[in-house]
Design a protein around this motif. Structure first.
Motif, PDB file in Angstrom:
ATOM      1  N   TYR A  76      21.045   0.608 -76.744  1.00  0.00           N
ATOM      2  CA  TYR A  76      20.374  -0.018 -75.596  1.00  0.00           C
ATOM      3  C   TYR A  76      18.877  -0.151 -75.849  1.00  0.00           C
ATOM      4  O   TYR A  76      18.281  -1.215 -75.589  1.00  0.00           O
ATOM      5  N   ASP A  77      18.270   0.899 -76.420  1.00  0.00           N
ATOM      6  CA  ASP A  77      16.834   0.837 -76.722  1.00  0.00           C
ATOM      7  C   ASP A  77      16.540  -0.211 -77.780  1.00  0.00           C
ATOM      8  O   ASP A  77      15.520  -0.927 -77.703  1.00  0.00           O
ATOM      9  N   LYS A  78      17.409  -0.315 -78.812  1.00  0.00           N
ATOM     10  CA  LYS A  78      17.189  -1.286 -79.869  1.00  0.00           C
ATOM     11  C   LYS A  78      17.278  -2.710 -79.336  1.00  0.00           C
ATOM     12  O   LYS A  78      16.451  -3.569 -79.680  1.00  0.00           O
ATOM     13  N   ASP A  79      18.259  -2.957 -78.495  1.00  0.00           N
ATOM     14  CA  ASP A  79      18.372  -4.298 -77.901  1.00  0.00           C
ATOM     15  C   ASP A  79      17.142  -4.624 -77.042  1.00  0.00           C
ATOM     16  O   ASP A  79      16.635  -5.748 -77.076  1.00  0.00           O
ATOM     17  N   ARG A  80      16.659  -3.652 -76.288  1.00  0.00           N
ATOM     18  CA  ARG A  80      15.475  -3.901 -75.452  1.00  0.00           C
ATOM     19  C   ARG A  80      14.224  -4.084 -76.315  1.00  0.00           C
ATOM     20  O   ARG A  80      13.372  -4.935 -75.999  1.00  0.00           O
ATOM     21  N   ASP A  81      14.122  -3.290 -77.417  1.00  0.00           N
ATOM     22  CA  ASP A  81      12.994  -3.462 -78.322  1.00  0.00           C
ATOM     23  C   ASP A  81      13.039  -4.830 -79.003  1.00  0.00           C
ATOM     24  O   ASP A  81      11.992  -5.459 -79.245  1.00  0.00           O
ATOM     25  N   HIS A  82      14.251  -5.288 -79.371  1.00  0.00           N
ATOM     26  CA  HIS A  82      14.387  -6.605 -79.998  1.00  0.00           C
ATOM     27  C   HIS A  82      13.923  -7.701 -79.029  1.00  0.00           C
ATOM     28  O   HIS A  82      13.198  -8.624 -79.423  1.00  0.00           O
ATOM     29  N   ASP A  83      14.305  -7.575 -77.750  1.00  0.00           N
ATOM     30  CA  ASP A  83      13.864  -8.558 -76.766  1.00  0.00           C
ATOM     31  C   ASP A  83      12.347  -8.500 -76.592  1.00  0.00           C
ATOM     32  O   ASP A  83      11.685  -9.542 -76.432  1.00  0.00           O
ATOM     33  N   ARG A  84      11.787  -7.312 -76.645  1.00  0.00           N
ATOM     34  CA  ARG A  84      10.341  -7.173 -76.472  1.00  0.00           C
ATOM     35  C   ARG A  84       9.603  -7.776 -77.661  1.00  0.00           C
ATOM     36  O   ARG A  84       8.570  -8.453 -77.493  1.00  0.00           O
ATOM     37  N   ALA A  85      10.122  -7.507 -78.901  1.00  0.00           N
ATOM     38  CA  ALA A  85       9.495  -8.086 -80.093  1.00  0.00           C
ATOM     39  C   ALA A  85       9.611  -9.606 -80.093  1.00  0.00           C
ATOM     40  O   ALA A  85       8.667 -10.322 -80.441  1.00  0.00           O
ATOM     41  N   LYS A  86      10.761 -10.094 -79.716  1.00  0.00           N
ATOM     42  CA  LYS A  86      10.965 -11.535 -79.680  1.00  0.00           C
ATOM     43  C   LYS A  86      10.031 -12.190 -78.665  1.00  0.00           C
ATOM     44  O   LYS A  86       9.481 -13.268 -78.913  1.00  0.00           O
ATOM     45  N   ALA A  87       9.841 -11.501 -77.519  1.00  0.00           N
ATOM     46  CA  ALA A  87       8.945 -12.058 -76.492  1.00  0.00           C
ATOM     47  C   ALA A  87       7.506 -12.045 -76.964  1.00  0.00           C
ATOM     48  O   ALA A  87       6.732 -12.962 -76.670  1.00  0.00           O
ATOM     49  N   GLU A  88       7.135 -11.023 -77.734  1.00  0.00           N
ATOM     50  CA  GLU A  88       5.761 -10.955 -78.223  1.00  0.00           C
ATOM     51  C   GLU A  88       5.489 -12.036 -79.255  1.00  0.00           C
ATOM     52  O   GLU A  88       4.380 -12.600 -79.300  1.00  0.00           O
ATOM     53  N   VAL A  89       6.482 -12.366 -80.081  1.00  0.00           N
ATOM     54  CA  VAL A  89       6.290 -13.383 -81.114  1.00  0.00           C
ATOM     55  C   VAL A  89       6.330 -14.777 -80.505  1.00  0.00           C
ATOM     56  O   VAL A  89       5.489 -15.636 -80.792  1.00  0.00           O
ATOM     57  N   SER A  90       7.309 -15.007 -79.655  1.00  0.00           N
ATOM     58  CA  SER A  90       7.497 -16.354 -79.121  1.00  0.00           C
ATOM     59  C   SER A  90       6.637 -16.629 -77.883  1.00  0.00           C
ATOM     60  O   SER A  90       6.420 -17.785 -77.528  1.00  0.00           O
ATOM     61  N   GLY A  91       6.168 -15.552 -77.205  1.00  0.00           N
ATOM     62  CA  GLY A  91       5.376 -15.737 -75.986  1.00  0.00           C
ATOM     63  C   GLY A  91       6.216 -15.991 -74.755  1.00  0.00           C
ATOM     64  O   GLY A  91       5.675 -16.277 -73.682  1.00  0.00           O
ATOM     65  N   ILE A  92       7.519 -15.892 -74.903  1.00  0.00           N
ATOM     66  CA  ILE A  92       8.412 -16.093 -73.762  1.00  0.00           C
ATOM     67  C   ILE A  92       8.668 -14.739 -73.103  1.00  0.00           C
ATOM     68  O   ILE A  92       8.972 -13.754 -73.768  1.00  0.00           O
ATOM     69  N   LYS A  93       8.533 -14.692 -71.776  1.00  0.00           N
ATOM     70  CA  LYS A  93       8.683 -13.442 -71.037  1.00  0.00           C
ATOM     71  C   LYS A  93      10.111 -12.935 -71.120  1.00  0.00           C
ATOM     72  O   LYS A  93      11.071 -13.704 -71.063  1.00  0.00           O
ATOM     73  N   VAL A  94      10.225 -11.627 -71.258  1.00  0.00           N
ATOM     74  CA  VAL A  94      11.552 -11.013 -71.344  1.00  0.00           C
ATOM     75  C   VAL A  94      12.253 -11.156 -70.009  1.00  0.00           C
ATOM     76  O   VAL A  94      11.673 -10.885 -68.951  1.00  0.00           O
ATOM     77  N   GLN A  95      13.483 -11.572 -70.063  1.00  0.00           N
ATOM     78  CA  GLN A  95      14.263 -11.733 -68.839  1.00  0.00           C
ATOM     79  C   GLN A  95      14.667 -10.371 -68.298  1.00  0.00           C
ATOM     80  O   GLN A  95      15.116  -9.500 -69.037  1.00  0.00           O
ATOM     81  N   THR A  96      14.467 -10.180 -66.994  1.00  0.00           N
ATOM     82  CA  THR A  96      14.837  -8.912 -66.343  1.00  0.00           C
ATOM     83  C   THR A  96      15.728  -9.218 -65.158  1.00  0.00           C
ATOM     84  O   THR A  96      15.723 -10.325 -64.620  1.00  0.00           O
ATOM     85  N   ALA A  97      16.465  -8.222 -64.738  1.00  0.00           N
ATOM     86  CA  ALA A  97      17.373  -8.346 -63.589  1.00  0.00           C
ATOM     87  C   ALA A  97      16.928  -7.388 -62.488  1.00  0.00           C
ATOM     88  O   ALA A  97      16.321  -6.344 -62.748  1.00  0.00           O
TER      89      ALA A  97
END
Length: 881
Positions: free
Chosen positions: A163-184
């Motif tokens: 779960y942490d790795k998936d969240r870290d991957h989303d955070r890294a992807k958002a930092e590179v692409s500039g797209i905000k991480v989707q949250t629920a």
């Protein structure tokens, strides 16, 4: 027939078609899946490939940083690569923050996850929601499911790492692409868990805050706001100082050391709950009174002056708390003459007073003592010696200057007085000067110079106990060595304050053994009378500025029971308490002083005279005795009424003092025996009571007056007026009385009152027909009275007045006034005659239209008949109207 021709059907193969298209487009390269070096180079240089490499690098950094922090906080954490291939304990949703659901940090150890789950389960578990509404149970059940899912994800190490790795991957992807991480949306129980944790912390310390407040606030009760700084935890600024208001409700009569506890409202503590503040209130030392439980005790004895022991009555003005004053008056229980003093008695007596309700509670007492002294023995000086005595005193006073260091003026004059056989002291010198002035009448020059000596010591009070102990060395030198202070007065004041605070019920320096022995010896031969005063009814408000009230006290219960704890039998005693709660504050001291200076002298002269229970004990006046009775010694009933109560009542009524007028008429009535005179007094008192709105009492007096004098029209008029003010129940009585009053006394006031009573009575008729019939009956009765032999004009006027009030046709007053106005204009404005005539004709036309009905003609006839009757009685003004 020939068979139908057959059709060829072929199935479409998509994969084959795609293969054929690929071979046609790529040729020989169609079967190779490897990229060429050039293609690989182009791929690595592409933006998408470089972005993916950045994401993988950031993911690696995030994972290593997270593992390090977890390893630091959790010694049992052992990360393995196999964790990422292990099966999940729960198919989590990577966009839900399960850490916030449990209210913990992202690097929290596993045991903290379990503790958070346990704490929240004790709140939101379905077994803990019994007794709630269905809606609340459904909400709690939804929250518990979220808490349980979060525990499944974070409570299992492999699942949590995935779960942490998936969240870290989303955070890294958002930092590179500039797209905000989707949250629920999810439940955030961080604050809930903090509150639960704070509730389970150990309690903070209890901080005692001692406060002193004015004794007046204990007496009246007060809402007090206390400002105090405290440490609080701010969400953004952390630990900050904040001014907080603590509100204390102090009820009337609250005991000393009253405690007000504010649980967990003190300073913030990191490891414990906030501190608890405990305010302990005590009264500040009051200059005039001392508190003893619920009682208030006057510190100083009230001195009634020389000769007070011989007077028949005692009177005193007793101060107390700020905004309160007590006036005392009554019979002197020690009243006797010097030749008849009991054997062994002293020239002093003590009147110990206890006033119920003037203490700190409803059952508390205000206690004080009044000291009564015998006459001061002043030797009678011969004329020559008196003249020489005054000359020596005047010379000594003129020779003395304020800068003389050898002594005070009192010491100089005391030496001269001692040479003439007069005791030293301001009181003795003043008494001797007074006696000497009486011995030299006519010598005005010497008397004028000696009169200034009479002011000697007038502003000096009784020597304080502190000065007495200092002068005679009875306090002890140990008090002078405390704290090494050089100020003897300061040490003595500190000792008094200390004794006041530590000795319950103590009087400061009165606790010194030498002072107690002196008081015991002085009281051995002291005559004592104990008086207990109790309230007489409720407090009477006075509409002054500022607002105040009077409370009356007496000892009737004590006198009736004969109970007395003193040596002397009690006598009737009275007191009046003046109270102004708004003047209890120190800021209102000037207002209280002004109110007291204006009101207290007036109360001293009048209040006990106005109290019937006290008035019977006041000394009689010479005007209470008739001259014949004084000369012969025998009472004479014919001359007993020396006070002109009737005239006094008439003057008071003319000044608008209706209560005083009623009292005067009551006294006048007590002295009357003739029925006619008593009826007059009752009638006058009835109108006084009506003026102040006591219509029921006024009606009762008027009825008595009518019974004593049935043929007196004024008594009937008083009945009619009072009954008219009492409403529907007394309408018939009002009409009957007013009709009788007009019949006996045809005055304009009686006719107007009858008209009002008839109009009020007519309002009870149902419909205009009933009123018309009643009006016709009254008109017929009036005609009969008018034509009777002999004619009863008064009765006719009464019937006609009632008929006019009953008639439903309203008098066209506006039209009459308009006609009269236009007629006046016609007579005065000759030059505008034409216009005035036209206006007059229009008004006359309207008037004729308004009075053309048959009912109005009847009204006119009744008016004319009443005018005729008034003319027979020579009431010309009323007849013209």
């Amino acid at each position: 027939p020939r068979p139908p021709p057959t059709m060829a059907v072929a199935a479409f193969d998509g994969d084959f078609s795609f293969s054929q298209e690929t071979v046609a487009r790529l040729g020989d390269r169609a079967g190779s899946s490897k990229l060429t070096e050039e293609q690989q180079k182009q791929l690595k240089q592409s933006a998408a490939f470089q972005a993916q490499q950045k994401v993988e690098a950031l993911l690696k950094d995030y994972s290593e940083e997270r593992d390090k922090k977890r390893a630091t906080l959790d010694q049992a954490f052992t990360p393995e690569d196999a964790d990422f291939k292990a099966p999940k304990a729960y198919d989590y949703d990577r966009i839900v923050n399960y850490y916030e659901v449990l209210g913990i940090e992202e690097h929290a150890p596993l045991d903290e996850v379990k503790r958070a789950y346990k704490r929240l389960s004790l709140v939101y578990h379905p077994d803990k929601t019994k007794g709630m509404t269905p809606e609340q149970q459904e909400d709690y059940s939804t929250i518990f499911i979220s808490v349980k899912n979060a525990h499944l994800v974070l409570g299992d190490q492999p699942t949590r790492r995935q779960y942490d790795k998936d969240r870290d991957h989303d955070r890294a992807k958002a930092e590179v692409s500039g797209i905000k991480v989707q949250t629920a949306q999810h439940v955030d129980l961080t604050e809930v868990l903090k509150r639960i944790s704070e509730m389970q912390r150990p309690p903070g310390k209890v901080v005692d805050v001692d406060m002193e407040i004015e004794l007046e606030q204990f007496f009246y009760g007060v809402h007090k706001a206390v400002h105090r700084e405290r440490l609080t935890k701010d969400f953004y600024q952390g630990i900050v100082k904040q001014d907080h208001v603590y509100r204390l409700h102090i009820p009337r009569g609250a005991p000393e050391k009253t405690e007000f506890t504010f649980k967990e409202q003190g300073d913030y503590n990191k490891d414990t709950k906030p501190d608890t503040l405990n305010f302990r209130l005590s009264s500040r030392m009051h200059p005039a009174v001392l508190r003893q439980g619920d009682d208030l005790v006057l510190r100083e004895e009230v001195q009634l002056g020389p000769g007070s022991l011989m007077k028949a009555h005692v009177a005193a003005q007793v101060p107390g708390l700020r905004g309160r004053e007590l006036l005392l008056w009554g019979l002197n229980p020690f009243h006797t003459s010097p030749t008849r003093s009991p054997p062994g008695s002293s020239s002093r007596a003590s009147l110990r007073i206890a006033v119920l309700g003037e203490g700190l509670a409803d059952e508390g007492f205000f206690r004080f003592s009044c000291c009564l002294c015998g006459p001061e023995e002043t030797p009678d000086l011969p004329k020559d010696k008196a003249r020489q005595f005054l000359k020596d005193l005047v010379s000594a006073k003129e020779a003395w200057t304020k800068n003389d260091t050898k002594g005070s003026l009192l010491d100089h004059l005391g030496s001269v007085a001692a040479a003439h056989g007069v005791r030293k002291g301001a009181e003795s010198i003043r008494a001797s000067v007074t006696s000497a002035l009486r011995a030299i009448p006519g010598e005005l020059a010497l008397a004028a110079k000696a009169a200034a000596i009479l002011q000697l010591g007038a502003s000096r009070g009784k020597p304080s106990r502190k000065d007495f102990l200092k002068r005679h060395g009875l306090l002890g030198q140990e008090a002078l060595d405390v704290h090494g202070s050089d100020s003897e007065d300061e040490l003595l004041d500190q000792a008094a304050v200390a004794r006041h605070r530590t000795a319950p019920g103590g009087h400061g320096l009165d606790q010194v053994p030498a002072m107690q022995r002196r008081e015991e010896r002085r009281n051995e031969l002291l005559q004592v009378s104990d008086v207990e005063l109790r309230p007489m009814g409720e407090a009477v408000p006075l509409f002054t500025q500022p607002h105040c009230s009077l409370t009356f006290y007496s000892n009737f219960q004590q006198v009736a029971s004969g109970a007395s704890t003193g040596q002397v039998e009690v006598k009737p005693m009275f007191a009046v308490g003046l109270s102004s709660p708004s003047c209890s504050e120190e800021e209102a001291e000037a207002q209280w002083g002004q109110l007291r200076s204006q009101l207290v002298p007036l109360l001293e002269q009048t209040v006990f005279q106005l109290m019937p229970t006290a008035r019977v004990h006041r000394p009689p006046r010479l005007t209470d005795f008739a001259p014949a009775a004084v000369a012969t010694g025998a009472p004479d009933a014919s001359n007993s009424a020396a006070v002109p109560w009737r005239r006094l009542g008439r003057e008071a009524f003319a000044c608008g003092k209706y209560w005083l007028a009623a009292d005067c008429y009551s006294r006048w009535m007590d002295e009357l025996s003739e029925a006619t005179d008593r009826a007059m007094a009752l009638s006058n008192r009835a109108v006084c009571l009506a003026k102040v709105g006591y219509f029921q009492e006024s009606l009762a007096d008027a009825r008595l007056a009518q019974e004593l004098h049935p043929s007196w029209g004024r008594a009937w008029a008083r009945i009619g007026f009072a009954a008219l003010q009492l409403g529907e129940e007394h309408r018939e009585e009002a009409l009957k009385a007013c009709r009788r009053a007009v019949e006996l006394d045809t005055s304009k006031a009686n006719v107007d009152t009858l008209s009002k009573a008839a109009i009020s009575f007519a309002s009870g008729f149902e419909g205009a027909d009933a009123r018309s019939q009643a009006a016709e009956a009254e008109r017929s009765s009036g005609n009969a009275a008018f034509c009777s032999k002999p004619a009863k004009y008064g009765l006719a006027i009464a019937h006609y007045t009632v008929a006019l009030a009953f008639n439903p046709a309203a008098l066209p007053a506006e039209e009459v006034e308009a006609l009269a106005k236009k007629e006046k204009e016609l007579n005065e404005a000759v030059e505008k005659r034409i216009n005035a005539e036209e206006s007059f004709r229009e008004a006359e036309k309207k008037f004729r239209e308004a009075t053309s009905s048959e009912s109005m003609a009847t009204v006119a006839v009744v008016f004319a008949n009443r005018a005729a009757a008034l003319c027979h009685l020579r009431c010309w003004t009323a007849a013209v109207d």
